[in-house]
Design an enzyme around this catalytic site. Structure first.
Site, PDB file in Angstrom:
ATOM      1  N   ASP A 490       0.820  -1.034   0.046  1.00 27.98           N
ATOM      2  CA  ASP A 490      -0.119  -0.096  -0.084  1.00 27.98           C
ATOM      3  C   ASP A 490       0.857   1.240   0.034  1.00 27.98           C
ATOM      4  O   ASP A 490       2.111   1.131   0.406  1.00 27.98           O
ATOM      5  CB  ASP A 490      -0.888   0.038   1.305  1.00 27.98           C
ATOM      6  N   ASP A 560     -10.662   2.263  -3.412  1.00 33.95           N
ATOM      7  CA  ASP A 560     -11.422   2.245  -2.116  1.00 33.95           C
ATOM      8  C   ASP A 560     -13.008   2.655  -2.112  1.00 33.95           C
ATOM      9  O   ASP A 560     -13.373   2.677  -1.138  1.00 33.95           O
ATOM     10  CB  ASP A 560     -10.647   3.382  -1.513  1.00 33.95           C
TER      11      ASP A 560
END
Ligand code: DGJ
Length: 748
Positions: A490, A560
């Site tokens: 990430d 997301d």
């Protein structure tokens, strides 16, 4: 027709197994070689280079000024003799012949006013660069052409690789300073693509933002420049490094000429789509030249990113399929050997930072019963990471949450028959961390100036060798100590104050290249030391997805945005470039983004339809039994068709950009199975959903229809390919967010 072309056409018509395709490809290569037509050739009489794929030609030559000049890119031209030598155009007031020529790699020098490929400042202040042909070398599918400035020992080698069966060519360059003094490279591009001259081209590109990646956008190209770029030290959610051009909007999903390309670089990149005053559309791409200034000392060199370009007459659909197969066959890692992506569970959407051994065990026990194959633990497992304010950089299990480390949980997950995956964010640090307190100088910064925080974090300067070595040691140890199958990599902020105070001032701007190069090296080292571990790229969702990063990643954390309806649009944009196999589709809880609630079946089917890597990110502890039963059924259904979804051909049949319905079809590589999904947004005035016409089937073959629900209007159980593609199928889709799925098995 040449023998190898006949073989290729036969290959396209009759869908074959992966093994057969490899065998036939070898046959095609052998036949092509036997026909005496290598994919790259130089004709010394007109002084031209011909780069040939199965269906395209790319041609450039050496003109009377000894400069490289592009002659053609498009559908294959079968007769070499049709090409004559390259000549610069006639002079024109306020222009120069060389400035109007389609130079293959123009330096910024002389009377040239279009976007250059290379701009340098030499030591004595000279800012003029004119490149001329020196030599070339052909090896199989590759070509290297060496050029040199007219006065200085600045050499540029243009490298090409031809991917014959994908109809794609890759370009990059190596810039070498062989002069006796340092010079500064101010713009270093990978190359330029020229489209046949004309007015009225249409550009298709993929802008976006966080949680809204890859929104398909189209506009007419006019005189001037359109700049697609990232200045954020990542590929970015805000713009995908992709372009496609078609003439006067003549192309659609199924047909029409499309010139397309994509850049492989995970830092600052730029693509300039330019229409010159002479009605020439050209596309220049490479490093972003904003704040560039890369110093090359004598003997040093700089290589540019790889820029892929392709041409198709099968519209945007075929252009995408060419890129998908390039990615699957030639880009993605092959160690560990590619496999079908597993069904993943991740509790991030439910627990966020409040992970613990106890709640992860609860999730794991339920997930295993549903058929989940991979259990991933996300952010929050380490250091003082109770919120996003602390702990990044301290990569040891939080003793409050995991009193005995990760091992007991990993063992438990394994005992349930699932793999274990782990999230990390190596490039970042919270100021509230042990790492930052020990090494405040390790972050990207300008001394004495503010250090802007994004999500309460700063960026470690990976361009520094000591930071890179620290990262290799820390993350290598985690992989040594824990049995991890997939790492979710990430990155949750973009760069600011891009200082590198420890480097000599003249070299500080190299951070733009060296950070990314060291990031690649870090991942490559970890992959080499742990060859069975797979990686998922995540950058707050899909912020770092490009062909260079995908050489190191097995899957993409798509977005997301967990809203199933939004997901359809995001997925569509991704598939313009990337293979569906990589795109992680998932099921979230209601309400999702936009505060929207959608039926569970809609969420499952969109997740499966979009899912190479299908997964769940929801609170299955709270689901009623009926929902858990549906989950079990849907996961079993997904496993039955995922070979087709992940390795087949994708046809985007209907888009929400154009109406109320999205539909997509996958056809297996061997043609034995096809899968169709349809999603209705909102019905109005009791209108029936439009008919869906299938694609990519054998007209004379028969297919057994196996609907997953009762939505199919057609009552016949067996239909021919020609009926399915020409008459089409109707589905009784009603209300809001209705959905349908259908498997078609070819009757042998
Ligand atoms: C952003 C990612 O996209 C999410 O899936 C999750 O991993 C969070 N970061 C964790 O901080």
């Amino acid at each position: 027709m040449q023998r190898w072309r006949v073989i290729h056409l036969t290959l396209r018509r009759n869908r074959l197994t992966a093994f057969q395709i490899i065998a036939v490809s070898l046959l095609v290569a052998a036949a092509r070689a036997a026909s005496g037509e290598p994919p790259v050739r130089y004709l010394s009489e007109p002084k031209i280079f011909i780069l040939e794929t199965d269906h395209t030609s790319y041609v450039f030559g050496i003109n009377e000024q000894n400069a490289l000049q592009n002659l053609y890119w498009g559908k294959k031209i079968t007769r070499d003799q049709d090409f004559v030598s390259a000549h610069t155009p006639e002079a024109y007031p306020f222009e120069s012949p060389e400035g109007m020529a389609n130079e293959e790699y123009p330096g910024w020098g002389g009377m040239r006013y279009t976007e250059p490929c290379l701009k340098v400042t030499l030591a004595e202040g000279v800012r003029d660069l004119v490149l001329k042909y020196v030599s070339h070398q052909i090896k199989g599918d590759t070509l290297e052409v060496r050029t040199r400035d007219i006065n200085h020992d600045l050499f540029v080698t243009l490298s090409y690789r031809v991917y014959p069966r994908h109809d794609i060519i890759r370009k990059s360059t190596l810039i070498e300073n062989q002069t006796k003094q340092s010079l500064v490279v101010e713009s270093a591009q990978s190359g330029v693509w020229y489209i046949p001259p004309g007015v009225g081209y249409r550009l298709t590109y993929l802008p976006g933002r966080w949680a809204a990646e890859n929104q398909v956008t189209q506009e007419v190209v006019n005189q001037g420049k359109k700049v697609l770029e990232s200045r954020r030290m990542v590929t970015s959610h805000q713009m995908n490094p992709y372009f496609a051009l078609d003439y006067k909007g003549e192309a659609n999903e199924e047909s029409g000429r499309v010139w397309f390309g994509t850049l492989g670089w995970s830092g600052n990149w730029k693509i300039v789509v330019e229409q010159t005053p002479n009605q020439q559309v050209r596309v220049v791409g490479g490093y972003n030249d904003f704040d560039f200034g890369y110093q090359l000392r004598p003997g040093q060199s700089l290589s540019t990113p790889e820029f892929y370009g392709g041409y198709s007459e099968g519209g945007f659909g075929e252009a995408s399929r060419l890129l998908h197969h390039l990615e699957l066959e030639d880009i993605l890692p092959h160690q560990p050997p590619p496999r079908l992506r597993p069904v993943v569970f991740n509790s991030w959407c439910t627990t966020e930072f409040a992970v613990s051994e106890e709640n992860q065990r609860q999730f794991a026990a339920i997930a295993a019963k549903l058929g989940v194959e991979h259990f991933m633990i996300d952010d929050g497992w380490f250091g003082e990471r109770k919120t996003d304010r602390a702990g990044l950089g301290d990569w040891y299990p939080d003793p409050d949450k995991f009193p005995h480390g990760l091992k007991p949980l990993i063992d438990y997950v394994h005992s349930l028959g699932m793999e274990f995956g782990l999230w990390w964010e190596p490039e970042m640090v919270n100021p509230d961390s042990q790492l930052y307190r020990q090494h405040p100088d390790w972050v990207i910064n300008f001394p004495g100036r503010p250090r802007s925080e994004g999500r309460n974090q700063l960026m470690l300067n990976l361009a520094r060798q000591d930071v890179k070595e620290w990262a290799i040691n820390v993350f290598d140890k985690i992989l040594q100590d824990n049995d991890i199958k997939i790492v979710k990599w990430d990155m949750n902020r973009h760069i600011s104050e891009p200082g590198w105070p420890e480097a000599p001032v003249a070299e500080q701007k190299q951070i733009w290249v060296k950070y990314v190069a060291n990031l690649y090296a870090l991942i490559d080292r970890l992959r080499a030391k742990h060859p069975n571990v797979e990686f998922e790229t995540s950058e707050g969702g899909g912020g770092r997805v490009d062909l260079e990063f995908m050489k190191r990643m097995e899957q993409i954390n798509t977005s997301d945005n967990g809203d199933a309806f939004d997901g359809l649009g995001i997925w569509e944009g991704y598939t313009f470039v990337h293979a569906p196999k990589l795109i992680d589709g998932g099921v979230g809880d209601n309400p999702g983004t936009n505060d929207r609630s959608t039926p569970l079946k809609f969420r499952f089917l969109t997740g499966i339809a979009m899912g190479g890597a299908f997964g769940l990110c929801c609170d299955i502890r709270k689901w009623p039994q009926a929902d858990l039963d549906m989950a079990k059924t849907m996961i079993a259904y997904y496993k039955r068709i995922r070979q087709t979804l992940q390795n087949g051909d994708l046809y985007r049949l209907a888009s929400l950009r154009e109406g109320n319905l999205a539909a997509q079809e996958y056809v297996a590589a061997d043609g034995k199975q096809a899968v169709l999904f349809a999603f209705l947004h909102s019905q109005q005035f009791s209108q029936p959903a439009p008919t869906i016409f299938l694609r990519g089937l054998e007209p004379d073959a028969l297919y057994r229809l196996q609907p997953v629900d009762n939505k199919l209007v057609e009552k016949q159980q067996i239909l021919s390919g020609s009926y399915l593609m020409n008459h089409g199928l109707d589905f009784n889709l009603v209300g809001d967010f209705d959905s349908a799925a259908l498997v078609l098995e070819r009757v042998e």
